[in-house]
Design a protein around this motif. Structure first.
Motif, PDB file in Angstrom:
ATOM      1  N   ALA A 236      -7.138   3.312   5.612  1.00 23.41           N
ATOM      2  CA  ALA A 236      -7.345   3.971   6.898  1.00 23.41           C
ATOM      3  C   ALA A 236      -6.455   5.207   7.026  1.00 23.41           C
ATOM      4  O   ALA A 236      -6.907   6.282   7.442  1.00 23.41           O
ATOM      5  N   VAL A 237      -5.197   5.076   6.643  1.00 23.20           N
ATOM      6  CA  VAL A 237      -4.272   6.204   6.778  1.00 23.20           C
ATOM      7  C   VAL A 237      -4.701   7.355   5.859  1.00 23.20           C
ATOM      8  O   VAL A 237      -4.729   8.521   6.271  1.00 23.20           O
TER       9      VAL A 237
ATOM     10  N   ALA B 187      -3.097   1.235  12.084  1.00 21.26           N
ATOM     11  CA  ALA B 187      -2.479   2.014  11.011  1.00 21.26           C
ATOM     12  C   ALA B 187      -2.604   3.507  11.292  1.00 21.26           C
ATOM     13  O   ALA B 187      -1.636   4.264  11.155  1.00 21.26           O
TER      14      ALA B 187
ATOM     15  N   ASP C  74       5.974  -2.031  10.839  1.00 26.74           N
ATOM     16  CA  ASP C  74       7.204  -1.930  10.051  1.00 26.74           C
ATOM     17  C   ASP C  74       7.086  -0.777   9.055  1.00 26.74           C
ATOM     18  O   ASP C  74       7.977   0.086   8.953  1.00 26.74           O
ATOM     19  N   ALA C  75       5.973  -0.718   8.335  1.00 26.30           N
ATOM     20  CA  ALA C  75       5.783   0.339   7.337  1.00 26.30           C
ATOM     21  C   ALA C  75       5.845   1.720   7.975  1.00 26.30           C
ATOM     22  O   ALA C  75       6.379   2.667   7.390  1.00 26.30           O
TER      23      ALA C  75
ATOM     24  N   ALA D 291      -0.763  16.662   2.978  1.00 25.33           N
ATOM     25  CA  ALA D 291      -1.414  17.152   4.192  1.00 25.33           C
ATOM     26  C   ALA D 291      -0.767  18.462   4.635  1.00 25.33           C
ATOM     27  O   ALA D 291      -1.458  19.433   4.960  1.00 25.33           O
TER      28      ALA D 291
ATOM     29  N   ALA E 232      -5.143  -1.006   5.794  1.00 27.18           N
ATOM     30  CA  ALA E 232      -4.267  -0.064   6.497  1.00 27.18           C
ATOM     31  C   ALA E 232      -4.043   1.189   5.651  1.00 27.18           C
ATOM     32  O   ALA E 232      -4.131   2.322   6.149  1.00 27.18           O
TER      33      ALA E 232
ATOM     34  N   ALA F 253       9.030  -2.444   5.114  1.00 29.10           N
ATOM     35  CA  ALA F 253       7.880  -3.103   4.477  1.00 29.10           C
ATOM     36  C   ALA F 253       7.774  -2.600   3.045  1.00 29.10           C
ATOM     37  O   ALA F 253       8.019  -1.428   2.760  1.00 29.10           O
ATOM     38  N   GLU F 254       7.415  -3.499   2.125  1.00 28.04           N
ATOM     39  CA  GLU F 254       7.310  -3.109   0.719  1.00 28.04           C
ATOM     40  C   GLU F 254       6.007  -2.391   0.418  1.00 28.04           C
ATOM     41  O   GLU F 254       5.881  -1.694  -0.576  1.00 28.04           O
ATOM     42  N   SER F 255       5.014  -2.608   1.261  1.00 30.86           N
ATOM     43  CA  SER F 255       3.711  -2.009   1.027  1.00 30.86           C
ATOM     44  C   SER F 255       2.884  -2.148   2.295  1.00 30.86           C
ATOM     45  O   SER F 255       3.280  -2.817   3.242  1.00 30.86           O
ATOM     46  N   LEU F 256       1.742  -1.489   2.290  1.00 32.01           N
ATOM     47  CA  LEU F 256       0.737  -1.668   3.335  1.00 32.01           C
ATOM     48  C   LEU F 256      -0.380  -2.530   2.770  1.00 32.01           C
ATOM     49  O   LEU F 256      -0.594  -2.548   1.563  1.00 32.01           O
ATOM     50  N   ASN F 257      -1.113  -3.208   3.620  1.00 31.91           N
ATOM     51  CA  ASN F 257      -2.287  -3.881   3.071  1.00 31.91           C
ATOM     52  C   ASN F 257      -3.376  -2.839   2.831  1.00 31.91           C
ATOM     53  O   ASN F 257      -3.285  -1.694   3.279  1.00 31.91           O
TER      54      ASN F 257
ATOM     55  N   VAL G 288       1.353   6.354   0.399  1.00 36.05           N
ATOM     56  CA  VAL G 288       1.532   6.421   1.842  1.00 36.05           C
ATOM     57  C   VAL G 288       3.020   6.175   2.096  1.00 36.05           C
ATOM     58  O   VAL G 288       3.579   5.215   1.574  1.00 36.05           O
ATOM     59  N   PRO G 289       3.684   7.048   2.850  1.00 39.11           N
ATOM     60  CA  PRO G 289       5.129   6.850   3.030  1.00 39.11           C
ATOM     61  C   PRO G 289       5.436   5.535   3.739  1.00 39.11           C
ATOM     62  O   PRO G 289       4.720   5.125   4.650  1.00 39.11           O
ATOM     63  N   LEU G 290       6.486   4.867   3.301  1.00 38.88           N
ATOM     64  CA  LEU G 290       6.940   3.632   3.955  1.00 38.88           C
ATOM     65  C   LEU G 290       8.242   3.960   4.668  1.00 38.88           C
ATOM     66  O   LEU G 290       9.272   4.141   4.035  1.00 38.88           O
ATOM     67  N   HIS G 291       8.155   4.073   5.991  1.00 35.65           N
ATOM     68  CA  HIS G 291       9.321   4.512   6.757  1.00 35.65           C
ATOM     69  C   HIS G 291      10.245   3.363   7.099  1.00 35.65           C
ATOM     70  O   HIS G 291      11.424   3.546   7.331  1.00 35.65           O
TER      71      HIS G 291
ATOM     72  N   ARG H  43       3.143  -5.899  10.042  1.00 32.13           N
ATOM     73  CA  ARG H  43       3.488  -5.306   8.741  1.00 32.13           C
ATOM     74  C   ARG H  43       3.282  -3.791   8.762  1.00 32.13           C
ATOM     75  O   ARG H  43       4.128  -3.025   8.289  1.00 32.13           O
TER      76      ARG H  43
ATOM     77  N   ASP I 113       1.927  12.722   3.407  1.00 28.07           N
ATOM     78  CA  ASP I 113       2.240  13.729   4.427  1.00 28.07           C
ATOM     79  C   ASP I 113       2.505  15.097   3.795  1.00 28.07           C
ATOM     80  O   ASP I 113       2.126  16.130   4.347  1.00 28.07           O
TER      81      ASP I 113
END
Lengths: 293, 293
Positions: free
Chosen positions: B268-269, A268, A149-150, B218, B265, B258-262, B252-255, A146, B215
């Motif tokens: 952590a990012v 991640a 993919d993100a 940052a 993750a 995936a609809e989301s990160l857990n 958090v950008p989703l490239h 997952r 990003d």
């Protein structure tokens, strides 16, 4: 009792399938890896996974749902019917044996395996690849899938004795991402590394004992290239022959007193570092000047 | 049977405690939050957690261990004895009821609660803080605690209806980090945000619908300042009043698709983005020039 040899449409009249209906019993056996491997099929559970699976033509073999769930998700039932996917009403008891979660949401799809050979995945010239080498925990594997993919990875390789990507817990932890990326299964992780490098990817091994600091690599502009990340198991890390074969052994910096990061967090941080570097030409080049010789 | 009123030393002779020994029975009740809250004590299980707990003077109230485990970890038993911590031999059956894992490693420590008031934690002028607001899953909370420690956060706040930090699963998922950072428990997340801002911290709320891209922040050098990150539950996210009260709502950008990160993750990012920005003056300033107006 409807014939188990034919799918029923929503407009058919007979009562819902029970756990004893042969097709339900056969689908239930897909909880076992042996039966998944033998049939090339697996189960995707819940409306989100079913919706994702239905976006891939030919993937879904059959959709089981309780009358209430099929009514609640009429769009999915209709999409399945349009795609000539048999939609079968089942009892609550039947969905209970087909689903693995405590509160199943009433829908389970039988799907065909969707992994592709490594060479076909590499022919798409992916710029970000995640390789799971020896990850046995299905929840961890699905979570990294997952996250990959993100972060924009196009290919995720399940290598060596990594868990089966079609394990129910892995499918659920992937939250649909199993259906988004090119999934590859490969028995020999060493061959995978060779093929990735031959395809022009920089291969980076994550290890707590790596000699390259992730931030230093990012600052040096070394994450902007097409990259494959190798992730090992939380308990054992990557096998030595894989870390040796990689272009660099990378550690995520530990600024506090934690001895390590868990796998999902480490993956991640690494994958998003690549994602950012690959999208930031200005930072890549300007940062280069600040790197110590 | 030894008197339950007195701790035994390793050199004492009587047989090991059983599940029915009153002190074992009392310690076992610490699996329940009610008893933890009433006594101000909790259990830390396994040699790693026990070792970490023993580094904090006065924290460990008693150490239970099977004869085999106490022999295997003689250094820990000796350290406990030196610190006047009673060390009690227990049967395998007793360690089985004290431990929550399937394969307990033979050691369980009774510890005093170690959380500190928010104002005392803020008096240390932390540069990185993680706030868990409404995270009910103990494994998730413990993992974020561990990740925050790894990223160099000095303070982790358990706010509102977030799980008890002394929940056994949270303690285990933190992998020792519970003992490394200043842990704060606070009932009102809104007051926490106010106190964080009053202490000069930038408060950033993580949400999939945030109007600020991580990003971009940052690159704009906005992560270099002392920062507190707010993390909500995976199921419900942060409550609206908290996202409104923050200085920015960050996604958090989703490239990929995936609809989301857990949660682990995403945390952590975000935390590592801050860690890097706070340690990279060169990138912070040079990147600023490349920001679009």
């Amino acid at each position: 009792m409807p014939s188990p040899a034919h799918g029923r449409r929503l407009d058919a009249v007979p009562g819902p399938f029970t756990p004893r209906t042969p097709r339900v019993a056969a689908a239930r056996r897909l909880h076992r890896r042996r039966d998944r491997d033998a049939t090339g099929r697996f189960l995707a559970e819940g409306p989100q996974a079913v919706r994702e699976a239905l976006t891939r033509p030919g993937l879904v073999v059959e959709l089981f749902g309780t009358p209430a769930a099929l009514d609640r998700h009429r769009d999915l039932a209709a999409r399945a019917a349009t795609a000539d996917v048999p939609v079968s009403e089942v009892t609550e008891e039947a969905i209970g044996v087909l689903a693995e979660t405590v509160a199943p949401q009433g829908l389970v799809a039988v799907c065909r395996h969707l992994d592709v050979p490594l060479d076909r995945a590499l022919a798409t010239a992916p710029r970000l690849v995640a390789v799971l080498a020896g990850i046995r925990d299905p929840g961890n594997a699905g979570t990294v899938l997952r996250t990959a993919d993100a972060a924009g990875a196009q290919v995720v390789v399940f290598a060596g004795d990594t868990v089966d990507p079609y394990n129910g817990k892995c499918v659920r932890a992937s939250a649909g991402s199993l259906f988004h990326v090119d999934v590859v299964r490969a028995t020999d992780p060493g061959e995978v590394v060779g093929a990735l490098r031959a395809a022009g990817l920089t291969v980076l091994a994550t290890t707590g004992y790596g000699d390259s600091d992730l931030d230093d690599l990012a600052d040096a502009g070394r994450l902007a290239a097409p990259t494959a990340w190798l992730f090992g198991s939380e308990a054992h890390g990557l096998p030595g022959e894989l870390t040796d074969a990689a272009d660099a052994r990378v550690r995520v910096p530990l600024h506090g007193r934690a001895e390590s990061l868990n796998l999902a967090a480490a993956a991640a941080v690494c994958l998003y570092a690549s994602a950012k570097a690959q999208r930031s030409p200005v930072r890549g080049s300007s940062a280069k000047e600040s790197v110590r010789p």
